[in-house]
Design an enzyme around this catalytic site. Structure first.
Site, PDB file in Angstrom:
ATOM      1  N   CYS A 142      64.252  49.697  53.848  1.00  0.00           N
ATOM      2  CA  CYS A 142      63.906  50.153  55.203  1.00  0.00           C
ATOM      3  C   CYS A 142      63.412  51.591  55.286  1.00  0.00           C
ATOM      4  O   CYS A 142      62.401  51.875  55.943  1.00  0.00           O
ATOM      5  CB  CYS A 142      65.111  49.972  56.126  1.00  0.00           C
ATOM      6  SG  CYS A 142      65.699  48.278  56.200  1.00  0.00           S
ATOM      7  N   ARG A 177      65.604  60.914  44.057  1.00  0.00           N
ATOM      8  CA  ARG A 177      65.253  59.765  43.219  1.00  0.00           C
ATOM      9  C   ARG A 177      66.365  58.715  43.260  1.00  0.00           C
ATOM     10  O   ARG A 177      66.665  58.057  42.265  1.00  0.00           O
ATOM     11  CB  ARG A 177      64.933  60.200  41.785  1.00  0.00           C
ATOM     12  CG  ARG A 177      64.152  59.133  41.030  1.00  0.00           C
ATOM     13  CD  ARG A 177      63.333  59.645  39.851  1.00  0.00           C
ATOM     14  NE  ARG A 177      64.133  60.225  38.805  1.00  0.00           N
ATOM     15  CZ  ARG A 177      63.902  61.407  38.256  1.00  0.00           C
ATOM     16  NH1 ARG A 177      62.908  62.154  38.700  1.00  0.00           N
ATOM     17  NH2 ARG A 177      64.652  61.860  37.293  1.00  0.00           N
ATOM     18  N   ASP A 200      64.656  64.905  40.873  1.00  0.00           N
ATOM     19  CA  ASP A 200      66.097  64.922  41.149  1.00  0.00           C
ATOM     20  C   ASP A 200      66.748  65.986  40.279  1.00  0.00           C
ATOM     21  O   ASP A 200      66.052  66.767  39.622  1.00  0.00           O
ATOM     22  CB  ASP A 200      66.735  63.538  40.974  1.00  0.00           C
ATOM     23  CG  ASP A 200      66.858  63.110  39.513  1.00  0.00           C
ATOM     24  OD1 ASP A 200      66.380  63.849  38.613  1.00  0.00           O
ATOM     25  OD2 ASP A 200      67.430  62.038  39.262  1.00  0.00           O
TER      26      ASP A 200
END
Length: 307
Positions: A142, A177, A200
């Site tokens: 989403c 990440r 990250d």
């Protein structure tokens, strides 16, 4: 430089309007069941927000609280219940690989978050349908999907180019990440033609469209590029660091950058509007709209009711 601030509510407005029309026309309203098996206040707040937004569009929503030791059995029950059309889980539950296992318990037929292995594998390999006839689309996570819709809304995608290549020529840095947002988003944007720096705490990876046999999907490369170098090259910078103390230095950004923040914390410094051409401070309302769109798609596949 004049900076335009984009509200997630404005981006979500057209999707919500469409959802309301589609749901109103349905005799049976789709049911989304969310499982809350942790004590995270943020998860409880998200559950309240989900209930409110589902009520606004006409969807049915149930938040089912349970001990995390019972979650697997409860998910299996919901998988088998024909009255349940979509399932989501508020993470973290156990943390680490065990949460990954829980994600794969949810049936692909009801996985509104697109986090099960089948959907993630297809996304990373740029397989957009579940069937050979290309009639059943895969569900996308989403928040990554919401970020794609936001970039489309602000014109980052070049509609003149062919579908699937509309980010050609764009360089994007994503500071996050995670398997829920950052890594899937990097894959989606690279599959659409962008050069992506995925950042990250462990370093930076580079993603871009492959060559030859890999032309249709992205490839991942090791890189010696530093974060300041990546930022100075990036047309778009997307941040999602869940810490109020993390602030990206505005001076490191390219003039006219598109700056998007999806963390609950503000990752950009207060002077970001002096550097950016477009600033998106949050994405939550678009994420919820994408969740509901995913639910309608699953409902349509399960019931064969045309929406």
């Amino acid at each position: 430089m004049s900076c335009k601030t984009i509200s997630a509510a404005n981006v979500a407005e057209s999707f919500i309007s469409e959802l309301k029309q589609q749901i109103t026309a349905l005799e049976t309203k789709p049911l989304l069941v969310a499982f809350l098996a942790n004590e995270d206040p943020a998860a409880a707040k998200y559950a309240e927000w989900s209930a409110k937004t589902c009520a606004e569009t006409g969807l049915r929503f149930e938040c089912r609280r349970c001990p995390r030791t019972e979650l697997e059995d409860r998910l299996i029950e919901a998988n088998e219940d024909k009255n349940v059309h979509g399932i989501m889980v508020y993470y973290p539950v156990f943390g680490g690989t065990q949460d990954g296992y829980i994600q794969n318990i949810v049936s692909p037929q009801k996985d509104v978050e697109g986090l099960c292995f089948k959907y993630r594998y297809n996304m990373y390999h740029n397989v957009r349908y579940l069937d050979k006839e290309n009639t059943i689309k895969c569900i996308l996570p989403c928040t990554p999907l919401a970020l794609v819709k936001i970039l489309e809304y602000i014109g980052a995608y070049n509609k003149i180019l062919n579908y699937g290549d509309r980010l050609h020529g764009k360089t994007i840095t994503i500071i996050n990440r995670s398997e829920v947002v950052g890594r899937p988003l990097a894959a989606l944007l690279a599959n659409d033609g962008a050069k992506v720096y995925s950042v990250d705490v462990d370093g930076i990876m580079e993603l871009h469209r492959g060559q030859g046999l890999h032309l249709k999907k992205h490839e991942v490369f090791e890189t010696d590029c530093t974060l300041p170098e990546a930022l100075s090259r990036s047309d778009i910078v997307i941040t999602g660091v869940p810490s109020p103390t993390y602030k990206l230095e505005t001076a490191q950004l390219k003039d006219g950058v598109i700056a998007v923040n999806f963390s609950t914390a503000k990752n950009f410094q207060d002077d970001i509007k002096g550097k950016a051409s477009i600033y998106v401070p949050s994405v939550g309302k678009v994420t919820v709209a994408m969740l509901q769109r995913n639910l309608l798609r699953l409902f349509e596949y399960q019931t064969k009711v045309k929406i």
